[in-house]
Design a protein around this motif. Structure first.
Motif, PDB file in Angstrom:
ATOM      1  N   LEU A 245      38.369  56.344  41.120  1.00 56.43           N
ATOM      2  CA  LEU A 245      37.271  55.632  41.769  1.00 56.43           C
ATOM      3  C   LEU A 245      36.208  55.317  40.724  1.00 56.43           C
ATOM      4  CD1 LEU A 245      35.900  54.690  44.462  1.00 56.43           C
ATOM      5  CD2 LEU A 245      34.720  56.906  44.425  1.00 56.43           C
ATOM      6  N   LEU A 246      35.952  54.023  40.514  1.00 53.61           N
ATOM      7  CA  LEU A 246      34.893  53.598  39.597  1.00 53.61           C
ATOM      8  C   LEU A 246      33.633  53.322  40.405  1.00 53.61           C
ATOM      9  CD1 LEU A 246      36.893  51.114  37.333  1.00 53.61           C
ATOM     10  CD2 LEU A 246      36.513  53.562  36.976  1.00 53.61           C
ATOM     11  N   ARG A 247      32.524  53.874  39.993  1.00 52.18           N
ATOM     12  CA  ARG A 247      31.279  53.706  40.747  1.00 52.18           C
ATOM     13  C   ARG A 247      30.516  52.473  40.271  1.00 52.18           C
ATOM     14  NH1 ARG A 247      31.121  57.961  43.926  1.00 52.18           N
ATOM     15  NH2 ARG A 247      32.030  59.962  43.255  1.00 52.18           N
ATOM     16  N   VAL A 248      31.182  51.368  40.323  1.00 58.69           N
ATOM     17  CA  VAL A 248      30.591  50.058  40.012  1.00 58.69           C
ATOM     18  C   VAL A 248      31.246  49.030  40.924  1.00 58.69           C
ATOM     19  CG1 VAL A 248      29.996  50.531  37.602  1.00 58.69           C
ATOM     20  CG2 VAL A 248      32.277  49.694  38.174  1.00 58.69           C
ATOM     21  N   PRO A 249      30.579  47.911  41.185  1.00 65.56           N
ATOM     22  CA  PRO A 249      31.204  46.859  41.991  1.00 65.56           C
ATOM     23  C   PRO A 249      32.460  46.319  41.317  1.00 65.56           C
ATOM     24  CG  PRO A 249      28.838  46.499  41.783  1.00 65.56           C
ATOM     25  CD  PRO A 249      29.193  47.579  40.816  1.00 65.56           C
ATOM     26  N   LEU A 250      33.343  45.791  42.122  1.00 64.59           N
ATOM     27  CA  LEU A 250      34.600  45.248  41.607  1.00 64.59           C
ATOM     28  C   LEU A 250      34.355  44.190  40.543  1.00 64.59           C
ATOM     29  CD1 LEU A 250      37.724  44.936  41.864  1.00 64.59           C
ATOM     30  CD2 LEU A 250      37.278  43.198  43.611  1.00 64.59           C
ATOM     31  N   GLU A 251      33.383  43.309  40.760  1.00 58.26           N
ATOM     32  CA  GLU A 251      33.131  42.220  39.819  1.00 58.26           C
ATOM     33  C   GLU A 251      32.723  42.763  38.454  1.00 58.26           C
ATOM     34  OE1 GLU A 251      31.854  42.505  42.785  1.00 58.26           O
ATOM     35  OE2 GLU A 251      32.931  40.931  43.896  1.00 58.26           O
ATOM     36  N   GLU A 252      31.914  43.820  38.434  1.00 62.50           N
ATOM     37  CA  GLU A 252      31.490  44.393  37.163  1.00 62.50           C
ATOM     38  C   GLU A 252      32.647  45.086  36.457  1.00 62.50           C
ATOM     39  OE1 GLU A 252      28.170  47.597  35.429  1.00 62.50           O
ATOM     40  OE2 GLU A 252      28.059  46.841  37.505  1.00 62.50           O
ATOM     41  N   ALA A 253      33.476  45.783  37.212  1.00 58.50           N
ATOM     42  CA  ALA A 253      34.631  46.452  36.610  1.00 58.50           C
ATOM     43  C   ALA A 253      35.613  45.437  36.032  1.00 58.50           C
ATOM     44  CB  ALA A 253      35.331  47.324  37.646  1.00 58.50           C
ATOM     45  N   ALA A 254      35.777  44.303  36.714  1.00 59.81           N
ATOM     46  CA  ALA A 254      36.736  43.293  36.260  1.00 59.81           C
ATOM     47  C   ALA A 254      36.348  42.703  34.914  1.00 59.81           C
ATOM     48  CB  ALA A 254      36.855  42.186  37.306  1.00 59.81           C
ATOM     49  N   GLU A 255      35.073  42.803  34.538  1.00 65.73           N
ATOM     50  CA  GLU A 255      34.652  42.287  33.243  1.00 65.73           C
ATOM     51  C   GLU A 255      35.215  43.122  32.093  1.00 65.73           C
ATOM     52  OE1 GLU A 255      30.433  42.149  33.298  1.00 65.73           O
ATOM     53  OE2 GLU A 255      30.318  40.544  34.812  1.00 65.73           O
ATOM     54  N   ARG A 256      35.588  44.382  32.370  1.00 67.87           N
ATOM     55  CA  ARG A 256      36.091  45.260  31.314  1.00 67.87           C
ATOM     56  C   ARG A 256      37.546  45.662  31.503  1.00 67.87           C
ATOM     57  NH1 ARG A 256      31.139  49.521  30.036  1.00 67.87           N
ATOM     58  NH2 ARG A 256      29.442  47.998  30.099  1.00 67.87           N
ATOM     59  N   VAL A 257      38.068  45.517  32.699  1.00 59.80           N
ATOM     60  CA  VAL A 257      39.442  45.920  32.982  1.00 59.80           C
ATOM     61  C   VAL A 257      40.292  44.670  33.134  1.00 59.80           C
ATOM     62  CG1 VAL A 257      40.963  47.218  34.503  1.00 59.80           C
ATOM     63  CG2 VAL A 257      38.613  47.999  34.136  1.00 59.80           C
ATOM     64  N   SER A 258      41.156  44.411  32.174  1.00 60.29           N
ATOM     65  CA  SER A 258      42.023  43.242  32.227  1.00 60.29           C
ATOM     66  C   SER A 258      43.209  43.511  33.145  1.00 60.29           C
ATOM     67  CB  SER A 258      42.525  42.894  30.820  1.00 60.29           C
ATOM     68  OG  SER A 258      43.415  43.897  30.366  1.00 60.29           O
ATOM     69  N   PRO A 259      43.885  42.471  33.633  1.00 58.85           N
ATOM     70  CA  PRO A 259      45.049  42.681  34.504  1.00 58.85           C
ATOM     71  C   PRO A 259      46.152  43.503  33.858  1.00 58.85           C
ATOM     72  CG  PRO A 259      44.296  40.404  34.626  1.00 58.85           C
ATOM     73  CD  PRO A 259      43.527  41.049  33.512  1.00 58.85           C
ATOM     74  N   SER A 260      46.242  43.477  32.531  1.00 56.46           N
ATOM     75  CA  SER A 260      47.279  44.260  31.859  1.00 56.46           C
ATOM     76  C   SER A 260      46.858  45.703  31.640  1.00 56.46           C
ATOM     77  CB  SER A 260      47.628  43.615  30.513  1.00 56.46           C
ATOM     78  OG  SER A 260      46.496  43.583  29.664  1.00 56.46           O
ATOM     79  N   ALA A 261      45.590  46.036  31.926  1.00 60.34           N
ATOM     80  CA  ALA A 261      45.091  47.399  31.743  1.00 60.34           C
ATOM     81  C   ALA A 261      44.998  48.157  33.057  1.00 60.34           C
ATOM     82  CB  ALA A 261      43.730  47.387  31.072  1.00 60.34           C
ATOM     83  N   GLY A 262      45.045  47.472  34.171  1.00 60.04           N
ATOM     84  CA  GLY A 262      44.972  48.157  35.448  1.00 60.04           C
ATOM     85  C   GLY A 262      44.717  47.200  36.591  1.00 60.04           C
TER      86      GLY A 262
END
Length: 323
Positions: A245-262
Motif C-alpha cells: 500500500l503506497l500512501r500517495v494518490p495513484l496519479e502521483e505514484a504513476a509518475e515514478r512507477v512504470s508499467p514494467s516496474a509494477g
C-alpha cells in the motif's frame, strides 16, 4: 464567403476529418449550395483526389485511398504535433527508424508556413535526447510489421525465441496483439507447445517463415492487454512478489512507477496498491524504499520481516540500538 481556392482547401480538410459527408451537410459547413459542392468535388478529382460519391437520400461523399499520397491538410496544432511525434519517434525502441523520421520531418518543415517552421525549429534546437535511453533493446520495424500482419491475418508464427542467457528455442504460436511500453515491445500469443497464453519480447524473436496455417482466434487472456502484459513483466515473471500500500494518490505514484516496474491499483484519493516483483526480497526492499513514498506491506509477511531485519542493520550502522 470563401473564395474558390480557400473553399477547396476547406472542403478537402472536411473530407479528411470525417469519413462520410452528405451533400447538404457539406454545403452548410461551407456556406454554399449543394450544386457548388458538386462542382468543387469535381475540381478535387481533377487534382487527383479520389472523392467517391454515392447517390440517393442516404448517399454522400467520402475521400478514398488514392494510388499516390495526396497532400495532407493540417492545422497549426496538428502540424506541430506531427513534428514532435517525428522528433521523438527515434526513442521508441524501433531500430532504423531514426533516419526515416528525419527524412519525414525535413519534408514537413519544407512545406510549413514560416510561423510554424519557427516553432518546430525551436523544438529541435532546444530539446536534447537522453542518449542513455538508446542503450535498451531495439526492434526492427520490419519485424513489427511481420508480427502485426500475422496478428491481422491470423496466421501461426514459427520463430526462434532467445531467453535471458541468449539460448534460442523454436516456438510456434498464434499471435494476438503487440503491446508496447516504454522502449520494449511484447507479443501476446497462444503458445501451442505450452497450450497457454504467453508474452514474448519482440526483440528476442527471430521469425522462421513461412507462417501459417490460419487459425480461429481464441478468447484473449484479458480485456486490458496492457495491464496483462504489465502484470506479466513486472510481477509474474519474478520469484519474489508483493502487494504494497503506497500512501500517495495513484496519479502521483504513476509518475515514478512504470508499467514494467509494477501495477498500480487505486484504493482511495490518498493511497493505491502496488503489485510488483523482484529477483529477491532484498532487491524488492530497495526498489520500494527508493520510490520515496510511505508504504505498508500487505503481502507477503516475509517482506515485512525482511524490512525489519534491514532496518535493524541500518540502525546498528548508525550506532543506534536495535529494538
Amino acid at each position: 464567403m470563401l473564395d474558390t481556392s480557400a473553399r477547396l482547401l476547406r472542403l478537402l480538410a472536411l473530407l479528411q476529418a470525417h469519413r462520410d459527408w452528405s451533400g447538404p451537410d457539406l454545403a452548410d459547413r461551407l456556406g454554399v449550395t449543394p450544386r457548388t459542392v458538386r462542382r468543387d468535388v469535381d475540381r478535387l478529382r481533377e487534382l487527383g483526389y479520389p472523392v467517391h460519391a454515392s447517390p440517393g437520400t442516404g448517399g454522400g461523399y467520402q475521400l478514398g485511398a488514392g494510388a499516390a499520397l495526396p497532400p495532407l491538410l493540417l492545422d497549426d496544432e496538428e502540424a506541430v504535433a506531427v513534428a514532435v511525434g517525428l522528433r521523438t519517434t527515434a526513442g521508441g525502441g524501433i531500430q532504423g527508424i531514426e533516419e526515416t523520421s528525419v527524412r519525414a520531418l525535413t519534408k514537413l518543415e519544407q512545406v510549413l508556413p514560416a510561423r510554424l517552421r519557427r516553432r518546430v525549429e525551436a523544438l529541435n534546437a532546444f530539446t536534447v535526447p537522453m542518449l542513455g535511453d538508446r542503450r535498451g533493446p531495439t526492434v526492427e520495424s520490419s519485424l513489427l510489421v511481420e508480427l502485426t500482419n500475422a496478428c491481422r491475418d491470423r496466421e501461426r508464427l514459427r520463430f526462434d525465441y532467445r531467453d535471458h542467457q541468449g539460448s534460442a528455442r523454436r516456438r510456434t504460436a498464434e499471435p494476438h496483439r503487440l503491446v508496447f511500453t516504454e522502449r520494449r515491445w511484447y507479443l501476446v500469443a497462444w503458445d501451442l507447445d505450452r497450450e497457454d497464453w504467453r508474452t514474448f519480447r519482440a526483440d528476442r524473436i527471430t521469425p522462421r517463415p513461412p507462417h501459417g496455417p490460419r487459425f480461429e482466434p481464441r478468447r484473449p487472456p484479458a480485456e486490458d492487454l496492457a495491464a496483462y502484459v504489465s502484470r506479466g513483466v513486472s510481477t509474474a515473471v519474478y520469484p519474489a512478489r508483493a502487494v504494497v500500500l503506497l500512501r500517495v494518490p495513484l496519479e502521483e505514484a504513476a509518475e515514478r512507477v512504470s508499467p514494467s516496474a509494477g501495477m498500480l491499483e487505486a484504493v482511495d484519493e490518498r493511497s493505491c496498491l502496488l503489485h510488483t516483483g523482484a529477483h529477491s526480497l532484498d532487491m524488492m526492499v530497495v526498489h520500494i524504499v527508493l520510490m520515496g513514498f510511505d508504504f505498508e506491506v500487505r503481502e507477503p509477511p516475509e517482506l515485512a520481516d525482511r524490512i525489519d531485519e534491514i532496518a535493524d542493520r541500518l540502525n546498528r550502522a548508525r550506532g543506534v540500538s536495535s529494538r
